[in-house]
Design a protein around this motif. Structure first.
Motif, PDB file in Angstrom:
ATOM      1  N   ILE A  19      27.822  13.071  12.100  1.00  0.00           N
ATOM      2  CA  ILE A  19      27.553  11.703  11.663  1.00  0.00           C
ATOM      3  C   ILE A  19      28.842  10.923  11.446  1.00  0.00           C
ATOM      4  O   ILE A  19      28.892   9.709  11.672  1.00  0.00           O
ATOM      5  CB  ILE A  19      26.677  11.707  10.394  1.00  0.00           C
ATOM      6  CG1 ILE A  19      25.869  10.405  10.315  1.00  0.00           C
ATOM      7  CG2 ILE A  19      27.484  11.898   9.128  1.00  0.00           C
ATOM      8  CD1 ILE A  19      24.692  10.475   9.389  1.00  0.00           C
ATOM      9  N   SER A  20      29.935  11.613  11.038  1.00  0.00           N
ATOM     10  CA  SER A  20      31.204  10.902  10.872  1.00  0.00           C
ATOM     11  C   SER A  20      31.745  10.440  12.217  1.00  0.00           C
ATOM     12  O   SER A  20      32.329   9.357  12.329  1.00  0.00           O
ATOM     13  CB  SER A  20      32.234  11.789  10.169  1.00  0.00           C
ATOM     14  OG  SER A  20      32.591  12.896  10.961  1.00  0.00           O
ATOM     15  N   THR A  21      31.534  11.253  13.269  1.00  0.00           N
ATOM     16  CA  THR A  21      31.966  10.853  14.610  1.00  0.00           C
ATOM     17  C   THR A  21      31.159   9.669  15.116  1.00  0.00           C
ATOM     18  O   THR A  21      31.711   8.663  15.575  1.00  0.00           O
ATOM     19  CB  THR A  21      31.837  12.031  15.589  1.00  0.00           C
ATOM     20  OG1 THR A  21      32.589  13.144  15.100  1.00  0.00           O
ATOM     21  CG2 THR A  21      32.359  11.646  16.970  1.00  0.00           C
ATOM     22  N   ALA A  22      29.827   9.779  15.038  1.00  0.00           N
ATOM     23  CA  ALA A  22      28.961   8.714  15.552  1.00  0.00           C
ATOM     24  C   ALA A  22      29.184   7.398  14.816  1.00  0.00           C
ATOM     25  O   ALA A  22      29.348   6.343  15.431  1.00  0.00           O
ATOM     26  CB  ALA A  22      27.492   9.145  15.434  1.00  0.00           C
ATOM     27  N   MET A  23      29.211   7.456  13.480  1.00  0.00           N
ATOM     28  CA  MET A  23      29.344   6.231  12.699  1.00  0.00           C
ATOM     29  C   MET A  23      30.772   5.696  12.740  1.00  0.00           C
ATOM     30  O   MET A  23      30.986   4.486  12.740  1.00  0.00           O
ATOM     31  CB  MET A  23      28.912   6.491  11.257  1.00  0.00           C
ATOM     32  CG  MET A  23      27.449   6.845  11.110  1.00  0.00           C
ATOM     33  SD  MET A  23      26.339   5.557  11.723  1.00  0.00           S
ATOM     34  CE  MET A  23      26.640   4.266  10.532  1.00  0.00           C
TER      35      MET A  23
END
Length: 402
Positions: A19-23
């Protein structure tokens, strides 16, 4: 041999990385509005419309990706979403027209986000963590999205300055590709069916009959309107008022940094106090901060303070909102029901980012949209005050349907 606690921790770490990568990558899109619009002679409305479509597609597809994750587990959905995300970034680097931007940044990345962000990931976390620790775990994973924003915004600006915007998008595609193996490692299994479980249709009918569910949806519309308008248009707003694009990037990075604290605290407080009442106060304070920002004289200092204050409230709504869904309806269909709530967030996102670009091209300023954002904070605060998070009582004889 790993203990159950160690497995849960590893699960949360993997979910956080995805989620840190996507967001984190997503929050850098606002930095491309100036170079791409200048190179192709677009108004800001072209770029804003593509990102508005992204948010709309993301929201419309989220209930379906959530339902698939509930049924088959999150890993497969994350892998497919990661592939679409990478393709969207690569095709965005090749886009030279409004249609190309809409299909790449809008359609492909919107579909990719629906498989790699909150509803799918937090649904998996909700199934993996004990109920008493669920709110805090959701806060931790949501905070990871903020860390991605803090870490990748300066990196994205550096890539643009070093490589140019087209090559920077290809480099971001390479980073996004890491979500694919990370997602495959996320061993999420659907919740086993039991006698009291509802079917998918039954869960939809049950939620549709709850006034609190619709109030939650409408409140999340406000969150989407505010955060995506600010994320995309704040750098341009500051630039128009004489501040450099680097200051705008720093402000958004501060939002991400301080939201790590704010989101974790929201998840922790949600395990102690009423989540709906916390959300009401959050929206009231957010509205007051926006009002102070646009009324007081603008400077680099006031911009940095705005970033810090908004950061503490930025995605704090996410663990609280998903926590209410889990508390009221259980976790069997959490990704799907959370996806429906998130659809309203994305409808708000569409309106915020599109209206910002439209009103800027029409009037040359963002004043009207800032004022709408303040009014919506008051509306959201009122809506959440009347939501209950008490679990629904279900008859024990409910039949299980595939």
């Amino acid at each position: 041999m790993a203990t159950s606690k160690q497995k849960t921790l590893l699960f949360i770490l993997l979910a956080s990385f995805v989620i840190s990568t996507a967001m984190g990558l997503r929050h850098g899109f606002g930095l491309f509005i100036e170079p791409m619009s200048s190179d192709f002679g677009w108004g800001r409305g072209v770029f804003a419309f593509a990102l508005a479509v992204q948010n709309l597609i993301w929201g419309l597809s989220q209930p379906f990706t959530g339902a698939l994750a509930d049924r088959f587990g999150a890993a497969r959905i994350i892998v497919v979403g990661g592939i679409l995300y990478v393709l969207g970034l690569c095709f965005m680097s090749l886009s030279t027209s409004a249609l190309g931007m809409t299909l790449s940044a809008g359609l492909l990345i919107g579909l990719g986000l629906s498989g790699t962000t909150f509803s799918v990931i937090l649904g998996a976390v909700g199934r993996a963590v004990a109920p008493e620790k669920r709110s805090m775990a959701m806060g931790l994973v949501s905070a990871a999205g903020s860390f991605g924003q803090f870490a990748m915004l300066p990196g994205t600006l550096g890539l643009i300055e070093w490589l140019g915007w087209a090559a920077a998008l290809l480099a971001m595609g390479a980073i996004a590709a890491f979500m694919i193996p990370l997602g495959a490692m996320l061993k999420d299994s659907p919740t086993p069916k039991s006698l009291g479980d509802l079917s998918l249709r039954g869960a939809l009918n049950e939620a549709a009959g709850q006034k609190g569910f619709w109030l939650l949806c409408l409140g999340f519309f406000v969150c989407g309107f505010q955060v995506v308008f600010i994320a995309v248009h704040l750098p341009g707003y500051l630039f128009d008022n004489g501040l450099s694009i680097q200051i705008g990037t720093t402000v958004l990075a501060l939002v991400g940094l301080f939201n790590i604290v704010g989101t974790y605290m929201a998840g922790w407080l949600g395990g102690i106090w009423s989540k709906p009442r916390l959300l009401s106060w959050l929206y009231l304070v957010r509205g007051a901060i926006i009002a102070a920002f646009i009324v007081l004289p603008l400077s680099s200092t006031s911009a940095y303070l705005f970033g810090i204050a908004m950061g503490l409230l930025w995605l704090s709504t996410v663990p609280l909102t998903n926590g209410i869904v889990a508390s009221v309806f259980g976790v069997r269909h959490l990704s799907m029901l959370g996806g429906i709530v998130f659809l309203f967030h994305q409808l708000g996102s569409f309106m915020g980012v599109w209206l910002g670009g439209y009103m800027y091209d029409l009037t040359g300023h963002y004043n009207t949209v800032w004022q709408i954002a303040i009014i919506l904070s008051l509306v959201a605060a009122a809506l959440h005050w009347f939501i209950s998070e008490k679990p629904l009582a279900r008859p024990t004889h409910t039949q299980v349907t595939p």
